[in-house]
Motif scaffolding. Structure first.
Motif, PDB file in Angstrom:
ATOM      1  N   ASN A  84       6.574   0.592   0.771  1.00  0.00           N
ATOM      2  CA  ASN A  84       6.410  -0.733   0.158  1.00  0.00           C
ATOM      3  C   ASN A  84       4.964  -1.211   0.128  1.00  0.00           C
ATOM      4  OD1 ASN A  84       9.177  -0.989  -0.247  1.00  0.00           O
ATOM      5  ND2 ASN A  84       9.509  -1.931   1.757  1.00  0.00           N
ATOM      6  N   HIS A  85       4.063  -0.473   0.778  1.00  0.00           N
ATOM      7  CA  HIS A  85       2.687  -0.955   0.931  1.00  0.00           C
ATOM      8  C   HIS A  85       1.701   0.084   0.399  1.00  0.00           C
ATOM      9  CE1 HIS A  85       4.740  -3.776   3.539  1.00  0.00           C
ATOM     10  NE2 HIS A  85       5.172  -2.761   4.259  1.00  0.00           N
ATOM     11  N   LYS A  86       1.150  -0.189  -0.784  1.00  0.00           N
ATOM     12  CA  LYS A  86       0.136   0.701  -1.346  1.00  0.00           C
ATOM     13  C   LYS A  86      -1.192   0.483  -0.639  1.00  0.00           C
ATOM     14  CE  LYS A  86       1.806   1.303  -6.096  1.00  0.00           C
ATOM     15  NZ  LYS A  86       1.455   1.124  -7.529  1.00  0.00           N
ATOM     16  N   PHE A  87      -1.885   1.587  -0.387  1.00  0.00           N
ATOM     17  CA  PHE A  87      -3.163   1.567   0.327  1.00  0.00           C
ATOM     18  C   PHE A  87      -4.126   2.402  -0.506  1.00  0.00           C
ATOM     19  CE2 PHE A  87      -5.827   3.333   3.904  1.00  0.00           C
ATOM     20  CZ  PHE A  87      -6.338   2.130   4.369  1.00  0.00           C
ATOM     21  N   ILE A  88      -4.940   1.731  -1.314  1.00  0.00           N
ATOM     22  CA  ILE A  88      -5.782   2.418  -2.291  1.00  0.00           C
ATOM     23  C   ILE A  88      -7.211   2.494  -1.759  1.00  0.00           C
ATOM     24  CG2 ILE A  88      -6.607   2.416  -4.670  1.00  0.00           C
ATOM     25  CD1 ILE A  88      -4.112   0.688  -5.348  1.00  0.00           C
ATOM     26  N   VAL A  89      -7.703   3.725  -1.609  1.00  0.00           N
ATOM     27  CA  VAL A  89      -9.034   3.969  -1.053  1.00  0.00           C
ATOM     28  C   VAL A  89      -9.752   4.976  -1.940  1.00  0.00           C
ATOM     29  CG1 VAL A  89     -10.331   4.849   0.930  1.00  0.00           C
ATOM     30  CG2 VAL A  89      -8.257   3.503   1.300  1.00  0.00           C
ATOM     31  N   GLN A  90     -10.932   4.608  -2.414  1.00  0.00           N
ATOM     32  CA  GLN A  90     -11.759   5.493  -3.240  1.00  0.00           C
ATOM     33  C   GLN A  90     -10.957   6.078  -4.399  1.00  0.00           C
ATOM     34  OE1 GLN A  90     -13.405   8.266  -0.366  1.00  0.00           O
ATOM     35  NE2 GLN A  90     -15.042   6.852   0.183  1.00  0.00           N
ATOM     36  N   GLY A  91     -10.153   5.238  -5.027  1.00  0.00           N
ATOM     37  CA  GLY A  91      -9.398   5.653  -6.203  1.00  0.00           C
ATOM     38  C   GLY A  91      -8.132   6.426  -5.924  1.00  0.00           C
ATOM     39  N   LYS A  92      -7.860   6.741  -4.660  1.00  0.00           N
ATOM     40  CA  LYS A  92      -6.646   7.471  -4.304  1.00  0.00           C
ATOM     41  C   LYS A  92      -5.610   6.493  -3.749  1.00  0.00           C
ATOM     42  CE  LYS A  92      -8.220  12.197  -3.407  1.00  0.00           C
ATOM     43  NZ  LYS A  92      -9.490  12.114  -4.106  1.00  0.00           N
ATOM     44  N   THR A  93      -4.373   6.629  -4.210  1.00  0.00           N
ATOM     45  CA  THR A  93      -3.295   5.762  -3.749  1.00  0.00           C
ATOM     46  C   THR A  93      -2.509   6.444  -2.648  1.00  0.00           C
ATOM     47  OG1 THR A  93      -3.083   4.691  -5.916  1.00  0.00           O
ATOM     48  CG2 THR A  93      -1.218   4.502  -4.410  1.00  0.00           C
ATOM     49  N   LEU A  94      -2.581   5.860  -1.463  1.00  0.00           N
ATOM     50  CA  LEU A  94      -1.756   6.282  -0.349  1.00  0.00           C
ATOM     51  C   LEU A  94      -0.849   5.107   0.014  1.00  0.00           C
ATOM     52  CD1 LEU A  94      -4.823   7.667   0.136  1.00  0.00           C
ATOM     53  CD2 LEU A  94      -3.475   8.863   1.851  1.00  0.00           C
ATOM     54  N   TYR A  95      -0.167   5.224   1.131  1.00  0.00           N
ATOM     55  CA  TYR A  95       0.787   4.195   1.525  1.00  0.00           C
ATOM     56  C   TYR A  95       0.755   4.046   3.042  1.00  0.00           C
ATOM     57  CZ  TYR A  95       2.401   5.266  -3.166  1.00  0.00           C
ATOM     58  OH  TYR A  95       2.443   5.487  -4.524  1.00  0.00           O
ATOM     59  N   THR A  96       1.225   2.903   3.509  1.00  0.00           N
ATOM     60  CA  THR A  96       1.345   2.716   4.949  1.00  0.00           C
ATOM     61  C   THR A  96       2.779   2.346   5.298  1.00  0.00           C
ATOM     62  OG1 THR A  96       0.707   0.374   4.868  1.00  0.00           O
ATOM     63  CG2 THR A  96      -1.058   1.995   5.175  1.00  0.00           C
ATOM     64  N   TRP A  97       3.142   2.628   6.541  1.00  0.00           N
ATOM     65  CA  TRP A  97       4.503   2.347   6.977  1.00  0.00           C
ATOM     66  C   TRP A  97       4.769   0.857   7.092  1.00  0.00           C
ATOM     67  CZ3 TRP A  97       4.877   6.386  11.532  1.00  0.00           C
ATOM     68  CH2 TRP A  97       5.040   7.665  10.986  1.00  0.00           C
ATOM     69  N   CYS A  98       3.739   0.079   7.403  1.00  0.00           N
ATOM     70  CA  CYS A  98       3.948  -1.359   7.524  1.00  0.00           C
ATOM     71  C   CYS A  98       2.722  -2.109   7.027  1.00  0.00           C
ATOM     72  CB  CYS A  98       4.286  -1.757   8.961  1.00  0.00           C
ATOM     73  SG  CYS A  98       2.909  -1.739  10.118  1.00  0.00           S
ATOM     74  N   ALA A  99       2.877  -3.419   6.874  1.00  0.00           N
ATOM     75  CA  ALA A  99       1.792  -4.251   6.363  1.00  0.00           C
ATOM     76  C   ALA A  99       0.589  -4.235   7.300  1.00  0.00           C
ATOM     77  CB  ALA A  99       2.301  -5.680   6.174  1.00  0.00           C
ATOM     78  N   LEU A 100       0.844  -4.316   8.586  1.00  0.00           N
ATOM     79  CA  LEU A 100      -0.249  -4.364   9.555  1.00  0.00           C
ATOM     80  C   LEU A 100      -1.066  -3.080   9.540  1.00  0.00           C
ATOM     81  CD1 LEU A 100      -1.608  -6.044  11.738  1.00  0.00           C
ATOM     82  CD2 LEU A 100       0.027  -5.111  13.390  1.00  0.00           C
TER      83      LEU A 100
END
Length: 202
Positions: A84-100
């Protein structure tokens, strides 16, 4: 970062002590490999861990997720598998398990990130831009974040991560709290020093 970072650090150190590991710096090294956006072979993982294969496998069981090819797709909250949480770094889309995780990993990995999530109550879109430990912008502002204070080290996602979300309003955060008596609600001011909060969007 303030209390939330201290809390997660304490929980992580407790888990590592269970398998007799004193140093958690290797977690950052593994996550930096995952930031490349590809599954991580176990051989690479073993090379990054200063521990026996038995302890490394115990770590994977506690903190990792594998794909059908026995490659690592997530470790200690950072994932290449959608959540549910997209984590976009240097143009790459990753994800995290939680908001924190998304907030903390930006500082731990010393990166700039764009975080895109949704309020689980009303599905409102939430977007944060963070530069290391500085909140650059938040839309909307203020936003709120749920937290539970007990974590089962054998089921991190189920006992903790699945309960830690962003909320677009105090109203939806309170709705979540009404159904989660053991939870608490944090604000951005609980996570960032006041002089490290920048543009506030409405």
């Amino acid at each position: 970062m303030k209390t939330a970072k201290q809390y997660l650090g304490k929980q992580l150190n407790t888990m590592l002590s269970e398998i007799q590991l004193d140093d958690n710096n290797f977690i950052v090294n593994v996550q930096r490999e995952l930031l490349k956006g590809n599954p991580l072979p176990k051989t690479t993982f073993y090379a990054l861990i200063d521990a026996t294969k038995e302890k490394a496998d115990s770590l994977l069981e506690l903190l990792g997720e594998l794909n059908e090819n026995d490659e690592i797709t997530a470790f200690s909250g950072l994932s290449i598998t959608p959540t549910n949480h997209k984590f976009i770094v240097q143009g790459k889309t990753l994800y995290t398990w939680c908001a924190l995780d998304a907030i903390l990993f930006t500082e731990w990995l010393d990166v700039s990130s764009q975080i895109i999530s949704q309020d689980p109550i009303d599905n409102s879109l939430i977007e944060l831009n963070i530069d290391c430990d500085h909140l650059v912008s938040s839309n909307p502002y203020p936003i709120f974040l749920s937290l539970v204070e007990k974590m089962d080290s054998c089921n991190i996602r189920g006992s903790f991560c699945n309960h830690v979300s962003f909320f677009a309003s105090e109203q939806t955060a309170k709705q979540w709290l009404d159904s989660n008596a053991n939870g608490k609600i944090l604000t951005l001011e609980d996570l960032f020093e006041s002089n490290k909060i920048g543009l506030k969007c409405c």
